[in-house]
Design an enzyme around this catalytic site. Sequence first.
Site, PDB file in Angstrom:
ATOM      1  N   GLU A  32     -11.987   4.339 -15.854  1.00 12.62           N
ATOM      2  CA  GLU A  32     -11.085   4.698 -14.754  1.00 12.62           C
ATOM      3  C   GLU A  32      -9.723   5.155 -15.275  1.00 12.62           C
ATOM      4  O   GLU A  32      -9.111   6.054 -14.693  1.00 12.62           O
ATOM      5  CB  GLU A  32     -10.948   3.530 -13.785  1.00 12.62           C
ATOM      6  N   CYS A  42     -18.463  12.587 -18.535  1.00 10.76           N
ATOM      7  CA  CYS A  42     -18.999  13.172 -19.766  1.00 10.76           C
ATOM      8  C   CYS A  42     -20.523  13.097 -19.735  1.00 10.76           C
ATOM      9  O   CYS A  42     -21.096  12.146 -19.204  1.00 10.76           O
ATOM     10  CB  CYS A  42     -18.448  12.376 -20.953  1.00 10.76           C
ATOM     11  N   CYS A  47     -20.581   7.706 -24.198  1.00  8.58           N
ATOM     12  CA  CYS A  47     -19.141   7.869 -23.998  1.00  8.58           C
ATOM     13  C   CYS A  47     -18.659   6.984 -22.846  1.00  8.58           C
ATOM     14  O   CYS A  47     -19.342   6.844 -21.825  1.00  8.58           O
ATOM     15  CB  CYS A  47     -18.819   9.322 -23.683  1.00  8.58           C
ATOM     16  N   CYS A  66     -15.958   9.459 -26.525  1.00  4.05           N
ATOM     17  CA  CYS A  66     -16.582  10.286 -27.559  1.00  4.05           C
ATOM     18  C   CYS A  66     -15.497  11.175 -28.167  1.00  4.05           C
ATOM     19  O   CYS A  66     -14.373  11.263 -27.648  1.00  4.05           O
ATOM     20  CB  CYS A  66     -17.712  11.122 -26.958  1.00  4.05           C
ATOM     21  N   CYS A  69     -14.051  13.802 -25.630  1.00  5.47           N
ATOM     22  CA  CYS A  69     -13.155  13.243 -24.604  1.00  5.47           C
ATOM     23  C   CYS A  69     -11.853  12.747 -25.220  1.00  5.47           C
ATOM     24  O   CYS A  69     -10.786  12.909 -24.632  1.00  5.47           O
ATOM     25  CB  CYS A  69     -13.856  12.124 -23.832  1.00  5.47           C
TER      26      CYS A  69
END
Length: 87
Positions: A32, A42, A47, A66, A69
């Site tokens: 969040e 993703c 991830c 990941c 991200c």
Amino acid sequence: MVSLARLRQEFYGLAANREVFLERAYKEALHETGHLFGLVHCTERECAMSLATTVRQIDWKDDAFCAQCAARLRRHRGELSPGGPKV
């Protein structure tokens, strides 16, 4: 806002497990928070930003973003810094 009820083992009729609960809560909070910083869901299952509609999917996730991200987050943070993006 994150609901913690479904993250507890007791919700599923299982014995309480504080470690599992805290791990799930951390992953959901990280997910969040990623949204707060502009990240979207993703496709990489491990991830932290992957969409989880079941507690099992939360358990499959890592407790980190990941590489892709994480890079998006760094770029976004640079855009929010005073003076704009850092190159």
